[in-house]
Design a protein around this motif. Structure first.
Motif, PDB file in Angstrom:
ATOM      1  N   HIS A 227      19.795  53.505  58.696  1.00  0.00           N
ATOM      2  CA  HIS A 227      21.090  53.326  58.047  1.00  0.00           C
ATOM      3  C   HIS A 227      22.196  53.316  59.094  1.00  0.00           C
ATOM      4  O   HIS A 227      22.161  54.086  60.056  1.00  0.00           O
ATOM      5  CB  HIS A 227      21.319  54.451  57.029  1.00  0.00           C
ATOM      6  CG  HIS A 227      22.480  54.214  56.121  1.00  0.00           C
ATOM      7  ND1 HIS A 227      23.784  54.471  56.491  1.00  0.00           N
ATOM      8  CD2 HIS A 227      22.535  53.741  54.846  1.00  0.00           C
ATOM      9  CE1 HIS A 227      24.593  54.175  55.483  1.00  0.00           C
ATOM     10  NE2 HIS A 227      23.862  53.726  54.474  1.00  0.00           N
ATOM     11  N   GLN A 316      17.205  46.492  51.316  1.00  0.00           N
ATOM     12  CA  GLN A 316      17.800  47.785  50.970  1.00  0.00           C
ATOM     13  C   GLN A 316      17.456  48.824  52.022  1.00  0.00           C
ATOM     14  O   GLN A 316      16.428  48.743  52.703  1.00  0.00           O
ATOM     15  CB  GLN A 316      17.295  48.255  49.608  1.00  0.00           C
ATOM     16  CG  GLN A 316      17.791  47.410  48.440  1.00  0.00           C
ATOM     17  CD  GLN A 316      17.452  48.064  47.115  1.00  0.00           C
ATOM     18  OE1 GLN A 316      16.325  48.485  46.896  1.00  0.00           O
ATOM     19  NE2 GLN A 316      18.436  48.163  46.233  1.00  0.00           N
ATOM     20  N   ASN A 319      20.098  55.885  52.168  1.00  0.00           N
ATOM     21  CA  ASN A 319      21.156  56.695  52.761  1.00  0.00           C
ATOM     22  C   ASN A 319      20.866  58.162  52.486  1.00  0.00           C
ATOM     23  O   ASN A 319      21.012  58.636  51.355  1.00  0.00           O
ATOM     24  CB  ASN A 319      22.515  56.301  52.178  1.00  0.00           C
ATOM     25  CG  ASN A 319      23.670  56.987  52.885  1.00  0.00           C
ATOM     26  OD1 ASN A 319      23.469  57.946  53.643  1.00  0.00           O
ATOM     27  ND2 ASN A 319      24.878  56.499  52.666  1.00  0.00           N
ATOM     28  N   SER A 324      20.477  58.096  48.273  1.00  0.00           N
ATOM     29  CA  SER A 324      20.436  56.909  47.413  1.00  0.00           C
ATOM     30  C   SER A 324      20.087  55.672  48.240  1.00  0.00           C
ATOM     31  O   SER A 324      20.277  55.627  49.461  1.00  0.00           O
ATOM     32  CB  SER A 324      21.783  56.691  46.725  1.00  0.00           C
ATOM     33  OG  SER A 324      22.781  56.379  47.679  1.00  0.00           O
ATOM     34  N   TRP A 325      19.562  54.660  47.529  1.00  0.00           N
ATOM     35  CA  TRP A 325      19.290  53.371  48.145  1.00  0.00           C
ATOM     36  C   TRP A 325      20.557  52.517  48.090  1.00  0.00           C
ATOM     37  O   TRP A 325      21.310  52.555  47.124  1.00  0.00           O
ATOM     38  CB  TRP A 325      18.170  52.648  47.414  1.00  0.00           C
ATOM     39  CG  TRP A 325      16.814  53.273  47.602  1.00  0.00           C
ATOM     40  CD1 TRP A 325      16.219  54.222  46.821  1.00  0.00           C
ATOM     41  CD2 TRP A 325      15.882  52.974  48.652  1.00  0.00           C
ATOM     42  NE1 TRP A 325      14.975  54.544  47.314  1.00  0.00           N
ATOM     43  CE2 TRP A 325      14.738  53.789  48.434  1.00  0.00           C
ATOM     44  CE3 TRP A 325      15.898  52.105  49.740  1.00  0.00           C
ATOM     45  CZ2 TRP A 325      13.637  53.745  49.285  1.00  0.00           C
ATOM     46  CZ3 TRP A 325      14.799  52.057  50.578  1.00  0.00           C
ATOM     47  CH2 TRP A 325      13.681  52.876  50.351  1.00  0.00           C
ATOM     48  N   GLU A 326      20.770  51.719  49.154  1.00  0.00           N
ATOM     49  CA  GLU A 326      21.924  50.832  49.222  1.00  0.00           C
ATOM     50  C   GLU A 326      21.465  49.450  49.678  1.00  0.00           C
ATOM     51  O   GLU A 326      20.473  49.323  50.397  1.00  0.00           O
ATOM     52  CB  GLU A 326      22.960  51.347  50.234  1.00  0.00           C
ATOM     53  CG  GLU A 326      23.534  52.710  49.928  1.00  0.00           C
ATOM     54  CD  GLU A 326      24.465  53.179  51.037  1.00  0.00           C
ATOM     55  OE1 GLU A 326      24.613  52.414  52.047  1.00  0.00           O
ATOM     56  OE2 GLU A 326      25.024  54.276  50.926  1.00  0.00           O
TER      57      GLU A 326
END
Length: 466
Positions: A227, A316, A319, A324-326
């Motif tokens: 990330h 994706q 984070n 959470s997925w981003e």
């Protein structure tokens, strides 16, 4: 080129003459690198050069000692040590060490090796500027200083049967989910019309043997965990709590186990060399390894048209800051290479009396001309300079052919010139950390634990190691 042949004039007139300047002038002592100063070595000096875990590389480096001595008046004596003995050694009885890229980090942390003199970097000694940026700026650095001279660092890629893919209307996978679905389809339908029906056939083969199952898990997790706002993808830097039981690693292990079902049972003993050999035997439609001209390459078991592709990526990323997925931003690359799975690099020990001259030797051995003779001898390296792009077949097994070799060179340049990367652990205890991941993969494959449970146990083991 054999060691007793003359090197090109630009090589003879380059680094060896720079060594002569050190003898006459001593090391640079500019305002930015007073700590780099050191006495010039007297004529007749012989460096102790230790090569770790690479007999082929040691052999070819020995062959060039006469050439080096003739150009500089200095010599070197090569000794060898295996990786386990080296990692356990207290004293480095050498001036120079060429070792796996992942082994020298702890030496820098403990002050047992010295950074490269800034003057050599500023002067572009050994044409360091043409080394691919991820190796030159990231893998060769510790903190803010450059400590290592790259000798080549391969990343895992995907071999694929172009002939079979075209017949089935398939494309190389863009994501690991696509990869798993392809492995199943190719295992079921890829064999028809390709070779003897009674021969073993699999959708894919991966290196899941001892020391490699954990590497393969990290390679799969790399695009999920790198990330843009996180400095470390493996540990929480505030608490040093391992992150390997988090959602992205669990997903990576779930996908690994699903794909492994379409590979040979014996892949749990395979390293990348064995995977590549099995692929050339015509046993699978895909394989995860890297090319090498140094490894023995048997003639293909059948007519095969091959393609090479980077490992799948992910649109994706997870984070860990908000759990959470981003979606990755548009300017972010989806493919993230795993650095330090293999590779070789040279460092100079703190006990060396003449560090600048020692670095010059490393820069000569790994330079534009000689690296094509030296690094190609190792199964653990690959092309690492822009000048290598004109000679791609130096670095790949013969059956790949010139066209695919050129594709591999371009792929390697692109992969190692990006921004994103994940390091395969270059910290103390690396073997123990990877052993814990190996056990997690093995338990899931054997049906003894679910991925979440297996990785939670691995995280406990990581905390004990830390």
């Amino acid at each position: 080129m054999m060691p007793n042949e003359s090197l090109p004039a630009r090589c003879v007139a380059g680094l060896p003459l720079a060594i002569g300047a050190i003898v006459l002038l001593g090391c640079r002592q500019g305002p930015d690198d007073q700590e780099d100063a050191g006495a010039a070595p007297p004529q007749g000096t012989s460096f102790a050069l230790l090569v770790v875990d690479d007999p082929e590389l040691a052999r070819v480096i020995r062959q060039w000692e006469t050439e080096w001595h003739g150009q500089t008046g200095f010599g070197y004596q090569v000794s060898e040590l295996d990786g386990e003995e080296f990692a356990a050694s207290v004293d480095l009885d050498a001036d120079i060490v060429i070792c796996p890229s992942y082994l020298w980090g702890p030496l820098a942390e403990d002050g047992r090796i010295v950074p490269m003199p800034l003057g050599l970097i500023k002067d572009d000694a050994g044409r360091l500027s043409e080394v691919f940026s991820l190796l030159r700026v990231r893998e060769a650095a510790w903190g803010s200083r450059v400590f290592a001279v790259p000798f080549g660092s391969p990343v895992l890629i995907c071999y694929w049967r172009r002939d079979i893919f075209e017949r089935l209307g398939c494309q190389p996978p863009e994501t690991w989910l696509e990869y798993g679905a392809l492995a199943e389809r190719l295992a079921s339908h890829g064999r028809s019309g390709v070779a003897k029906a009674e021969a073993e056939w699999y959708g894919t083969i991966e290196p899941l043997g001892p020391g490699w199952a954990g590497i393969m898990l990290l390679a799969r997790a790399a695009p999920y965990v790198t990330h843009r706002e996180l400095f470390s993808a493996l540990f929480d830097l505030e608490t040093m709590k391992p992150l390997v039981a988090g959602p992205p690693f669990v997903q990576a292990l779930e996908e690994l186990a699903a794909s492994a079902a379409w590979g040979p049972p014996e892949q749990i003993q395979y390293d990348p060399q064995q995977v590549r050999a099995a692929f050339w035997q015509g046993r699978a439609a895909m394989a995860v390894s890297w090319p090498s001209a140094a490894a023995e390459a048997s003639a293909p078991a059948e007519t095969m048209r091959i393609g090479l592709a980077r490992l799948p990526g992910s649109p994706q990323v997870f984070n860990f800051l908000d759990d959470s997925w981003e979606a990755r931003q548009e300017d972010e690359q989806r493919w993230v290479p795993l650095l330090g799975a293999a590779g070789r690099a040279g460092v100079v020990t703190a006990g060396c009396s003449w560090p600048e001259a020692a670095f010059q030797l490393l820069l000569w051995l790994s330079g534009p001309e000689l690296s094509r003779q030296v690094s190609t001898a190792s199964r653990n390296t690959t092309l690492f300079r822009r000048s290598h792009l004109g000679f791609p077949q130096d670095w790949v097994e013969e059956p790949l052919g010139p066209e695919v070799a050129a594709e591999y060179a371009a792929l390697t340049e692109e992969t190692l010139s990006g921004q994103e990367r994940l390091f395969a652990l270059r910290i103390p205890g690396r073997t123990q950390y990877l052993d814990a991941l190996d056990r997690a993969v093995r338990r899931v494959q054997a049906g003894q634990a679910a991925p979440q449970e297996a990785l939670e146990q691995a995280a406990v083991e990581w905390e004990e190691i830390t």
